[in-house]
Design a protein around this motif. Structure first.
Motif, PDB file in Angstrom:
ATOM      1  N   ILE A 108       0.844  -1.199   0.000  1.00 12.36           N
ATOM      2  CA  ILE A 108       0.000   0.000   0.000  1.00 12.36           C
ATOM      3  C   ILE A 108       0.879   1.249   0.000  1.00 12.36           C
ATOM      4  O   ILE A 108       1.883   1.321   0.728  1.00 12.36           O
ATOM      5  CB  ILE A 108      -0.906   0.014   1.252  1.00 12.36           C
ATOM      6  N   TYR A 109       0.498   2.221  -0.815  1.00 12.67           N
ATOM      7  CA  TYR A 109       1.140   3.533  -0.774  1.00 12.67           C
ATOM      8  C   TYR A 109       0.110   4.533  -0.253  1.00 12.67           C
ATOM      9  O   TYR A 109      -1.024   4.592  -0.731  1.00 12.67           O
ATOM     10  CB  TYR A 109       1.636   3.931  -2.162  1.00 12.67           C
ATOM     11  N   ALA A 110       0.505   5.284   0.764  1.00 19.81           N
ATOM     12  CA  ALA A 110      -0.390   6.267   1.377  1.00 19.81           C
ATOM     13  C   ALA A 110       0.355   7.580   1.591  1.00 19.81           C
ATOM     14  O   ALA A 110       1.589   7.623   1.550  1.00 19.81           O
ATOM     15  CB  ALA A 110      -0.911   5.734   2.712  1.00 19.81           C
ATOM     16  N   THR A 111      -0.385   8.633   1.822  1.00 22.10           N
ATOM     17  CA  THR A 111       0.228   9.937   2.122  1.00 22.10           C
ATOM     18  C   THR A 111      -0.414  10.527   3.372  1.00 22.10           C
ATOM     19  O   THR A 111      -1.571  10.226   3.693  1.00 22.10           O
ATOM     20  CB  THR A 111       0.046  10.930   0.955  1.00 22.10           C
ATOM     21  N   ALA A 112       0.345  11.356   4.055  1.00 21.68           N
ATOM     22  CA  ALA A 112      -0.165  12.066   5.236  1.00 21.68           C
ATOM     23  C   ALA A 112       0.468  13.446   5.268  1.00 21.68           C
ATOM     24  O   ALA A 112       1.686  13.585   5.135  1.00 21.68           O
ATOM     25  CB  ALA A 112       0.169  11.292   6.514  1.00 21.68           C
ATOM     26  N   HIS A 141      -6.606 -15.258  12.293  1.00 22.45           N
ATOM     27  CA  HIS A 141      -7.504 -16.125  11.538  1.00 22.45           C
ATOM     28  C   HIS A 141      -8.021 -15.424  10.279  1.00 22.45           C
ATOM     29  O   HIS A 141      -8.387 -16.079   9.287  1.00 22.45           O
ATOM     30  CB  HIS A 141      -8.677 -16.561  12.430  1.00 22.45           C
ATOM     31  N   ASP A 142      -8.019 -14.076  10.289  1.00 20.56           N
ATOM     32  CA  ASP A 142      -8.447 -13.311   9.110  1.00 20.56           C
ATOM     33  C   ASP A 142      -7.519 -13.529   7.916  1.00 20.56           C
ATOM     34  O   ASP A 142      -7.834 -13.120   6.793  1.00 20.56           O
ATOM     35  CB  ASP A 142      -8.523 -11.810   9.424  1.00 20.56           C
ATOM     36  N   GLY A 143      -6.380 -14.174   8.157  1.00 23.80           N
ATOM     37  CA  GLY A 143      -5.443 -14.501   7.077  1.00 23.80           C
ATOM     38  C   GLY A 143      -6.017 -15.474   6.067  1.00 23.80           C
ATOM     39  O   GLY A 143      -5.377 -15.775   5.057  1.00 23.80           O
ATOM     40  N   HIS A 144      -7.217 -15.978   6.309  1.00 21.16           N
ATOM     41  CA  HIS A 144      -7.916 -16.773   5.287  1.00 21.16           C
ATOM     42  C   HIS A 144      -8.316 -15.883   4.107  1.00 21.16           C
ATOM     43  O   HIS A 144      -8.351 -16.339   2.960  1.00 21.16           O
ATOM     44  CB  HIS A 144      -9.183 -17.422   5.871  1.00 21.16           C
ATOM     45  N   THR A 145      -8.660 -14.630   4.398  1.00 19.73           N
ATOM     46  CA  THR A 145      -9.109 -13.722   3.333  1.00 19.73           C
ATOM     47  C   THR A 145      -8.206 -12.497   3.181  1.00 19.73           C
ATOM     48  O   THR A 145      -8.276 -11.810   2.167  1.00 19.73           O
ATOM     49  CB  THR A 145     -10.547 -13.228   3.627  1.00 19.73           C
ATOM     50  N   MET A 146      -7.382 -12.216   4.169  1.00 20.72           N
ATOM     51  CA  MET A 146      -6.458 -11.072   4.110  1.00 20.72           C
ATOM     52  C   MET A 146      -5.030 -11.573   3.873  1.00 20.72           C
ATOM     53  O   MET A 146      -4.710 -12.711   4.199  1.00 20.72           O
ATOM     54  CB  MET A 146      -6.478 -10.308   5.437  1.00 20.72           C
ATOM     55  N   SER A 147      -4.192 -10.690   3.354  1.00 20.13           N
ATOM     56  CA  SER A 147      -2.785 -11.068   3.152  1.00 20.13           C
ATOM     57  C   SER A 147      -2.121 -11.377   4.497  1.00 20.13           C
ATOM     58  O   SER A 147      -2.443 -10.762   5.520  1.00 20.13           O
ATOM     59  CB  SER A 147      -2.035  -9.938   2.447  1.00 20.13           C
ATOM     60  N   LEU A 148      -1.202 -12.334   4.489  1.00 19.42           N
ATOM     61  CA  LEU A 148      -0.475 -12.703   5.707  1.00 19.42           C
ATOM     62  C   LEU A 148       0.613 -11.675   6.022  1.00 19.42           C
ATOM     63  O   LEU A 148       1.071 -11.579   7.152  1.00 19.42           O
ATOM     64  CB  LEU A 148       0.149 -14.093   5.548  1.00 19.42           C
ATOM     65  N   LEU A 149       1.005 -10.927   5.001  1.00 18.13           N
ATOM     66  CA  LEU A 149       1.962  -9.831   5.177  1.00 18.13           C
ATOM     67  C   LEU A 149       1.444  -8.645   4.388  1.00 18.13           C
ATOM     68  O   LEU A 149       1.021  -8.794   3.240  1.00 18.13           O
ATOM     69  CB  LEU A 149       3.343 -10.234   4.644  1.00 18.13           C
ATOM     70  N   SER A 150       1.452  -7.475   5.004  1.00 15.72           N
ATOM     71  CA  SER A 150       1.062  -6.263   4.287  1.00 15.72           C
ATOM     72  C   SER A 150       2.045  -5.150   4.624  1.00 15.72           C
ATOM     73  O   SER A 150       2.320  -4.894   5.798  1.00 15.72           O
ATOM     74  CB  SER A 150      -0.362  -5.844   4.650  1.00 15.72           C
ATOM     75  N   VAL A 151       2.561  -4.522   3.590  1.00 16.27           N
ATOM     76  CA  VAL A 151       3.483  -3.392   3.728  1.00 16.27           C
ATOM     77  C   VAL A 151       2.715  -2.119   3.420  1.00 16.27           C
ATOM     78  O   VAL A 151       2.005  -2.055   2.420  1.00 16.27           O
ATOM     79  CB  VAL A 151       4.654  -3.532   2.721  1.00 16.27           C
ATOM     80  N   GLN A 152       2.832  -1.127   4.299  1.00 19.00           N
ATOM     81  CA  GLN A 152       2.268   0.189   3.981  1.00 19.00           C
ATOM     82  C   GLN A 152       3.379   1.221   4.024  1.00 19.00           C
ATOM     83  O   GLN A 152       4.052   1.377   5.048  1.00 19.00           O
ATOM     84  CB  GLN A 152       1.154   0.588   4.955  1.00 19.00           C
TER      85      GLN A 152
END
Length: 450
Positions: A108-112, A141-152
């Motif tokens: 994910i790319y975000a700005t602030a 357990h949400d790793g069934h539908t979400m990525s196991l690793l997320s970079v922001q």
């Protein structure tokens, strides 16, 4: 979440391993330690950097994605998703990682519209920092539908924050920082145009620990996740970073060992004793009220034979000591430090195997609200991890921060101090009235350098 200032998500994508390892085509099985983590939250830690002179942020993002794809070749399970097998009679619920049926790790790319100084100069960690991480409030357990690793990657006016959210069923803090370090290593190699970016200095040992005669697929005595998944909402907390210089830590250790007539009590055990006593005093506990102190312990070296030091997964437990508030505060600092030291010294391989046997006979799932008693202190993370070694071409990070996950009254996370040399930073979470009392505690504040 903080509404002002706000973080704006600009783009989202997934990153797959640059090459697909043959072994990733098979199910990736989890150990008992991993199963126990299935209802707690993702690990969320990140580094804040000053913004380097860049051609464009797009260039940095492209390099981060490219190096992430290479790092994921070595850590391919992180690009997968959880999958389950269930039976009704008998009740059985099994979890493994499917590395094929997945779009990959999140990016994910975000700005602030805020500055590095806003993060650094605030007395308390601003709530907006929680928005620097993906998977807010997600459980493993949400790793069934979400990525196991997320970079922001969040671009600030004059800085960049790289926040990682990693499924805690995939690994503990040691594993988390092994991955972060490996990703940084690949990035630096690509920056210097080295063609050996697929060779890591310390490649992970991916094969999970499966007790002899068991597995590889374990099962929980349930038929539906609703029976064992509990979401956790933290109370309203004040979160503050307290810094302790290398000189202060050295003097504290010497003082504690002198009081106790020994040389075996470590710097971290000495500091833990201080925070345990001072938080107990800040809470004004009745003298007969029991208060416990726990430390996160890495079991890799305590196994017999030891697990590979590059073992990737969970190999973690908490060590507990306790005392009545009266005796904790009436005795000197050395008394508390010795209690902490004994809890660590008595943690043998026999105790580790007893815990594993206990889980195999009666599988259990950790729930944050039941795991730690009220009025306790929990020392998480570790100042031993080389967290400031992750640079990504931007030089040394300015500071470390964490997300929403695993925060409660009395949770303390230990980080290496930026100055190095044995300095330690503590991220302390307390309800507002206890934080105010801790900040008025002369014994504690006399040791704090910032």
């Amino acid at each position: 979440m903080d509404s002002s200032p706000s973080v704006k998500i600009v783009s989202k994508c997934f990153v797959k391993p640059k090459t697909i390892p043959e072994e990733s085509k098979k199910p990736y099985y989890l150990s008992p330690w991993d199963y126990a983590m299935i209802s707690v939250q993702y690990i969320q830690k990140g580094l804040l950097f000053h913004k380097p002179p860049l051609d464009s942020v797009d260039t940095l993002l492209e390099k981060l994605r490219e190096s992430l794809a290479v790092a994921l070749v070595h850590f391919y399970p992180l690009a997968g998703r959880l999958s389950s097998l269930t039976t009704e009679n008998p009740k059985s619920y099994s979890v493994f990682v499917d590395c094929n049926n997945s779009p990959g790790a999140g990016f994910i790319y975000a700005t602030a519209d805020l500055c590095v100084a806003y993060i650094m100069d605030a007395k308390y960690v601003p709530l907006v920092v929680q928005s620097f991480f993906d998977h807010h409030k997600a459980v493993n357990h949400d790793g069934h539908t979400m990525s196991l690793l997320s970079v922001q990657v969040t671009e600030l006016v004059d800085g960049v924050f790289i926040g990682l959210s990693m499924n805690h069923a995939m690994g503990d803090g040691t594993s988390f920082w092994k991955f972060f370090t490996a990703w940084s290593e690949v990035f630096q190699k690509q920056e210097s145009n080295k063609d050996d970016d697929l060779c890591l200095k310390n490649p992970p040992f991916l094969k999970r620990y499966i007790p002899e005669g068991h597995g590889p697929l374990f099962s929980l005595p349930y038929s539906h996740p609703d029976e064992f998944i509990r979401t956790y909402e933290s109370p309203i907390l004040k979160e503050r970073i307290f810094c302790f210089s290398s000189e202060t830590i050295k003097l504290l250790k010497a003082k504690v060992n002198q009081i106790c007539g020994t040389t075996t009590i470590s710097s971290f055990q000495s500091l833990t004793a201080v925070i345990w006593r001072c938080i107990a005093r800040a809470r004004r506990l009745p003298i007969d009220r029991e208060t416990s102190c726990r430390l996160a312990a890495d079991n890799r070296g305590r196994m017999d034979p030891p697990l590979d030091k590059e073992y990737f997964g969970n190999c973690l437990c908490t060590l507990r000591t306790a005392a009545k508030a009266g005796e904790l505060l009436e005795n000197d600092l050395g008394w508390a430090a010795m209690k902490v030291h004994q809890a660590v010294a008595e943690h043998s391989s026999e105790k580790v195997y007893q815990m594993i046997d206990q889980w195999l006979k009666s599988p259990y799932i950790y729930h944050i609200d039941r795991l730690f008693e009220p009025m306790s202190v929990m020392m998480g993370s570790s100042p031993r991890f080389n967290k400031y070694g992750c640079e990504f071409g931007m030089g040394k990070g300015v500071t470390l921060r964490s997300g929403y996950a695993h925060k409660f009254d009395g949770k303390v996370s230990a980080y290496p101090g930026r100055e190095g040399g044995g300095s330690i930073d503590l991220e302390v979470c307390l309800v507002p009235e206890f934080m105010e009392a801790l900040e008025s505690d002369e014994e504690f504040m006399s040791l704090v350098s910032l």
